[in-house]
Design a protein around this motif. Structure first.
Motif, PDB file in Angstrom:
ATOM      1  N   THR A 115      26.461 144.838 164.176  1.00  0.00           N
ATOM      2  CA  THR A 115      27.472 144.767 163.128  1.00  0.00           C
ATOM      3  C   THR A 115      26.866 145.205 161.809  1.00  0.00           C
ATOM      4  N   PRO A 116      27.452 146.230 161.166  1.00  0.00           N
ATOM      5  CA  PRO A 116      26.889 146.663 159.894  1.00  0.00           C
ATOM      6  C   PRO A 116      26.857 145.511 158.887  1.00  0.00           C
ATOM      7  N   ARG A 117      25.739 145.393 158.197  1.00  0.00           N
ATOM      8  CA  ARG A 117      25.598 144.330 157.210  1.00  0.00           C
ATOM      9  C   ARG A 117      25.136 144.933 155.893  1.00  0.00           C
ATOM     10  N   PRO A 118      25.813 144.616 154.801  1.00  0.00           N
ATOM     11  CA  PRO A 118      25.340 145.115 153.516  1.00  0.00           C
ATOM     12  C   PRO A 118      24.039 144.422 153.138  1.00  0.00           C
ATOM     13  N   VAL A 119      23.128 145.193 152.596  1.00  0.00           N
ATOM     14  CA  VAL A 119      21.859 144.641 152.153  1.00  0.00           C
ATOM     15  C   VAL A 119      21.639 145.046 150.716  1.00  0.00           C
ATOM     16  N   HIS A 120      21.383 144.080 149.891  1.00  0.00           N
ATOM     17  CA  HIS A 120      21.152 144.346 148.484  1.00  0.00           C
ATOM     18  C   HIS A 120      19.661 144.203 148.196  1.00  0.00           C
ATOM     19  N   GLY A 121      19.196 144.894 147.197  1.00  0.00           N
ATOM     20  CA  GLY A 121      17.819 144.744 146.785  1.00  0.00           C
ATOM     21  C   GLY A 121      16.851 145.723 147.403  1.00  0.00           C
ATOM     22  N   LEU A 122      17.350 146.730 148.142  1.00  0.00           N
ATOM     23  CA  LEU A 122      16.453 147.749 148.674  1.00  0.00           C
ATOM     24  C   LEU A 122      16.057 148.705 147.549  1.00  0.00           C
ATOM     25  N   ASP A 146      14.722 155.461 151.431  1.00  0.00           N
ATOM     26  CA  ASP A 146      14.206 156.707 152.004  1.00  0.00           C
ATOM     27  C   ASP A 146      13.538 156.441 153.348  1.00  0.00           C
ATOM     28  N   VAL A 147      12.701 155.410 153.385  1.00  0.00           N
ATOM     29  CA  VAL A 147      11.995 155.063 154.617  1.00  0.00           C
ATOM     30  C   VAL A 147      12.985 154.649 155.702  1.00  0.00           C
ATOM     31  N   LEU A 148      13.976 153.873 155.335  1.00  0.00           N
ATOM     32  CA  LEU A 148      14.981 153.405 156.289  1.00  0.00           C
ATOM     33  C   LEU A 148      15.706 154.577 156.934  1.00  0.00           C
ATOM     34  N   ALA A 149      16.053 155.572 156.147  1.00  0.00           N
ATOM     35  CA  ALA A 149      16.759 156.747 156.669  1.00  0.00           C
ATOM     36  C   ALA A 149      15.892 157.505 157.670  1.00  0.00           C
ATOM     37  N   LEU A 150      14.610 157.586 157.405  1.00  0.00           N
ATOM     38  CA  LEU A 150      13.714 158.318 158.305  1.00  0.00           C
ATOM     39  C   LEU A 150      13.408 157.523 159.566  1.00  0.00           C
ATOM     40  N   VAL A 151      13.394 156.190 159.467  1.00  0.00           N
ATOM     41  CA  VAL A 151      13.259 155.359 160.664  1.00  0.00           C
ATOM     42  C   VAL A 151      14.435 155.615 161.600  1.00  0.00           C
ATOM     43  N   ALA A 152      15.621 155.745 161.024  1.00  0.00           N
ATOM     44  CA  ALA A 152      16.821 156.005 161.830  1.00  0.00           C
ATOM     45  C   ALA A 152      16.748 157.348 162.535  1.00  0.00           C
ATOM     46  N   SER A 154       8.746 145.140 154.825  1.00  0.00           N
ATOM     47  CA  SER A 154       9.704 144.629 153.847  1.00  0.00           C
ATOM     48  C   SER A 154      11.141 144.848 154.320  1.00  0.00           C
ATOM     49  N   LEU A 155      11.402 146.021 154.895  1.00  0.00           N
ATOM     50  CA  LEU A 155      12.750 146.327 155.390  1.00  0.00           C
ATOM     51  C   LEU A 155      13.149 145.402 156.529  1.00  0.00           C
ATOM     52  N   MET A 156      12.219 145.111 157.426  1.00  0.00           N
ATOM     53  CA  MET A 156      12.522 144.199 158.536  1.00  0.00           C
ATOM     54  C   MET A 156      12.887 142.821 158.009  1.00  0.00           C
ATOM     55  N   THR A 157      12.182 142.383 156.979  1.00  0.00           N
ATOM     56  CA  THR A 157      12.470 141.075 156.382  1.00  0.00           C
ATOM     57  C   THR A 157      13.837 141.071 155.718  1.00  0.00           C
ATOM     58  N   LYS A 158      14.109 142.110 154.934  1.00  0.00           N
ATOM     59  CA  LYS A 158      15.364 142.160 154.183  1.00  0.00           C
ATOM     60  C   LYS A 158      16.583 142.369 155.074  1.00  0.00           C
ATOM     61  N   THR A 159      16.400 143.041 156.208  1.00  0.00           N
ATOM     62  CA  THR A 159      17.535 143.309 157.098  1.00  0.00           C
ATOM     63  C   THR A 159      17.590 142.360 158.284  1.00  0.00           C
ATOM     64  N   ASN A 217      12.317 143.998 165.009  1.00  0.00           N
ATOM     65  CA  ASN A 217      11.434 145.087 165.403  1.00  0.00           C
ATOM     66  C   ASN A 217      11.993 146.418 164.908  1.00  0.00           C
ATOM     67  N   ARG A 218      11.253 147.482 165.176  1.00  0.00           N
ATOM     68  CA  ARG A 218      11.615 148.801 164.665  1.00  0.00           C
ATOM     69  C   ARG A 218      12.922 149.323 165.266  1.00  0.00           C
ATOM     70  N   VAL A 219      13.156 149.003 166.529  1.00  0.00           N
ATOM     71  CA  VAL A 219      14.397 149.461 167.166  1.00  0.00           C
ATOM     72  C   VAL A 219      15.613 148.863 166.467  1.00  0.00           C
ATOM     73  N   ARG A 220      15.564 147.552 166.230  1.00  0.00           N
ATOM     74  CA  ARG A 220      16.694 146.909 165.552  1.00  0.00           C
ATOM     75  C   ARG A 220      16.843 147.440 164.133  1.00  0.00           C
ATOM     76  N   LEU A 221      15.735 147.767 163.482  1.00  0.00           N
ATOM     77  CA  LEU A 221      15.790 148.344 162.153  1.00  0.00           C
ATOM     78  C   LEU A 221      16.475 149.712 162.193  1.00  0.00           C
ATOM     79  N   ALA A 222      16.137 150.521 163.196  1.00  0.00           N
ATOM     80  CA  ALA A 222      16.775 151.826 163.339  1.00  0.00           C
ATOM     81  C   ALA A 222      18.266 151.693 163.630  1.00  0.00           C
ATOM     82  N   LEU A 223      18.618 150.715 164.452  1.00  0.00           N
ATOM     83  CA  LEU A 223      20.031 150.475 164.743  1.00  0.00           C
ATOM     84  C   LEU A 223      20.776 150.044 163.480  1.00  0.00           C
ATOM     85  N   PHE A 224      20.122 149.189 162.704  1.00  0.00           N
ATOM     86  CA  PHE A 224      20.729 148.748 161.445  1.00  0.00           C
ATOM     87  C   PHE A 224      20.972 149.941 160.526  1.00  0.00           C
ATOM     88  N   ALA A 225      19.960 150.804 160.404  1.00  0.00           N
ATOM     89  CA  ALA A 225      20.084 151.949 159.509  1.00  0.00           C
ATOM     90  C   ALA A 225      21.221 152.871 159.941  1.00  0.00           C
TER      91      ALA A 225
END
Length: 208
Positions: free
Chosen positions: A144-151, A157-163, A188-193, A197-205
């Motif tokens: 489920t898409p979740r808004p994240v503030h404070g990035l 930039d890093v999040l987009a490239l992980v995706a 930091s992105l894993m904590t904020k989102t 793990n990296r897969v879930r971070l890519a899915l989030f992005a």
């Protein structure tokens, strides 16, 4: 020192992997197996940090071996290394509990990085495999898409490239920053989102 168990039915593959790993100051090969049955026995006796697991082997295959290893020691880290990157091999391996999935045509640096990441609890995937996972998840509306503030701008930039499925080294090269800096941003992105793990971070992005 990262203790590694190599599992592959081809002697030349194991020999090459052993040479590659033992050339590293932080990786030690503690054992080898040419079939899944022996892999399960050695994993229980040697307690490696990472099991580098082939999938197609005579007798007990890699998926069955992964299931048995993790049934005995759920905290074990099994990193698949295979020639076959199709869904018929990928998803059963993940269902069995593999923490990552690399292809045998990956550069040596990608394999070594994958072993190190697996040992620290991360989930290394070959870029093309990660992209397919993300595309399938988005198509199936997984997550489920979740808004994240404070990035920060750099974190975005890093999040987009992980995706896109890029490795840490590729992200560092693209953004002209150090690999250590990339790792810091990803942590930091894993904590904020709230991504474990990296897969879930890519899915989030990809779901934003």
């Amino acid at each position: 020192m990262i203790r590694v168990l190599l599992v592959d039915d081809q002697h030349l593959i194991r020999a090459g992997l052993r040479m590659l790993c033992e050339a590293q100051p932080d990786i030690e090969v503690v054992g080898e197996a040419d079939n899944g049955r022996d892999a399960v026995t050695l994993a229980a006796r040697l307690v490696p940090d990472v099991v580098v697991m082939d999938l197609r082997m005579p007798g007990v295959d890699g998926i069955t071996a992964t299931t048995r290893i993790l049934a005995e020691r759920p905290a074990a880290r099994v990193l698949v290394l295979t020639t076959f990157g199709d869904d018929d091999h990928l998803y059963p391996a993940l269902t069995a509990g593999a923490c990552g999935f690399l292809l045998k045509d990956a550069p040596p640096t990608e394999l070594l990085d994958g072993i190190r990441r697996a040992a620290t609890g991360d989930s290394p995937f070959s870029p093309e495999v990660l992209q397919r996972l993300v595309q399938r998840a988005v198509h199936s509306r997984v997550g489920t898409p979740r808004p994240v503030h404070g990035l920060t701008a750099r974190e975005q930039d890093v999040l987009a490239l992980v995706a896109e499925g890029l490795t840490n080294a590729e992200i560092a090269e693209r953004l002209h920053i150090g690999v250590t800096t990339v790792k810091t941003h990803i942590t930091s992105l894993m904590t904020k989102t709230d991504s474990p793990n990296r897969v879930r971070l890519a899915l989030f992005a990809s779901s934003r």
